[in-house]
Write an enzyme that holds these catalytic residues in place. Sequence first.
Site, PDB file in Angstrom:
ATOM      1  N   HIS A 183      39.412  26.941  41.332  1.00  0.00           N
ATOM      2  CA  HIS A 183      40.334  27.436  42.354  1.00  0.00           C
ATOM      3  C   HIS A 183      39.729  27.297  43.748  1.00  0.00           C
ATOM      4  CE1 HIS A 183      38.401  31.613  41.920  1.00  0.00           C
ATOM      5  NE2 HIS A 183      38.340  31.390  43.216  1.00  0.00           N
ATOM      6  N   ASP A 207      42.461  33.947  52.671  1.00  0.00           N
ATOM      7  CA  ASP A 207      43.138  34.873  51.772  1.00  0.00           C
ATOM      8  C   ASP A 207      42.742  36.318  52.031  1.00  0.00           C
ATOM      9  OD1 ASP A 207      40.496  34.631  50.800  1.00  0.00           O
ATOM     10  OD2 ASP A 207      41.112  33.268  49.218  1.00  0.00           O
ATOM     11  N   GLU A 224      44.989  29.597  41.961  1.00  0.00           N
ATOM     12  CA  GLU A 224      44.488  29.560  40.597  1.00  0.00           C
ATOM     13  C   GLU A 224      45.081  28.368  39.836  1.00  0.00           C
ATOM     14  OE1 GLU A 224      42.172  31.409  39.677  1.00  0.00           O
ATOM     15  OE2 GLU A 224      42.374  33.493  40.280  1.00  0.00           O
ATOM     16  N   ASN A 235      36.741  28.105  37.814  1.00  0.00           N
ATOM     17  CA  ASN A 235      37.886  27.434  37.203  1.00  0.00           C
ATOM     18  C   ASN A 235      38.522  26.400  38.140  1.00  0.00           C
ATOM     19  OD1 ASN A 235      39.166  29.056  39.077  1.00  0.00           O
ATOM     20  ND2 ASN A 235      40.281  30.303  37.585  1.00  0.00           N
TER      21      ASN A 235
END
Length: 254
Positions: free
Chosen positions: A138, A67, A143, A136
Site C-alpha cells: 500500500h 492521509d 490498500e 502489502n
Amino acid sequence: MKIYAAKDYNDMSRKAGNLIAAQVTMKPDGVLGLATGSTPVGAYKELIAKYEAGDLDFSRIRSVNLDEYKGLSGDHDQSYRYFMNHNLFDHVNINKEETNVPGGLAEDPEAECERYNRVIQELGGIDLQLLGIGNNGHIGFNEPCDVFEKGTHVVTLTEETRQSNARFFSSIDEVPTHALTMGIGNIMSARKVLLLASGEGKAKALYESCFGPITPNVPASVLQLHSDVVIIADEAALSLIREKTQWEDSVYDN
C-alpha cells in the site's frame, strides 16, 4: 524509474534528505507531498539539520499530507497532524497555515475528501510526493483492492495494516479502523515521486511493485507508469530485487 541502493536506514535517510532539500532549493515556493510512519522520520531529521545549519528555507513551502486516521483529532498523539508537527513542522520555518492534512474529525468525511482534492488542485498540484510502502504494497492508505481509487477517499484499513501500526498505540483496539487518504490519482499527478523502503519486511512488496504486474492488488505497482519515480531503499529492502534480477550496481534505471 530509478532505484538507488542505500547501505542502511541512515544512508537511505541521508540520500532522501538531500533529494528533498534539492527540491526545496530549486523551487522555494513549491508543494511537498509528505508522508508519515517510521520510514520518513530519518529524512525529516536530515531536513531539520539542514535548516538549522542555515542551508534550507521553508518559509514559502506549502505541503499536503497523504492521509489521516478517521476519528483522531489533530492534537491526538497518534494523529498524522501531530506526527508532522512533532517530526518536522515545529522545527523549521514553515508556515503551518500552509500545511495541509485531511481532517480526521470531519462530520462529513466524504465532503472532507472532496475539499482535500480541491486543496491539492488549488495549490497547482504536488511537485514532489514522498511515499513509504506497506508490507502489502500500500501507498498512503490505498490498500490492496480491485480498483485504483483516483481521488481522496475514506478507506477501511486491512487487519495487516492495523497490526503493523499497533506498535504506535497502547493496543490493537486503539488503532482506528478507517482513514482518509489521497487516492492513486492524486499521487500519480505529482510531478516527481520519491519512495523510501527500509527493512526485509518491505522486500517482497518492493519487488512486486517494481517488477511485478501493475495491479490494484499491489497498489504501489502503479508507479511503474509514472514518468519520474525515484526509489531509495536499503540493502534489506532490496534483497529480493537483487536475488531475482541479479542487479549488482548501486543504481537501477529502467
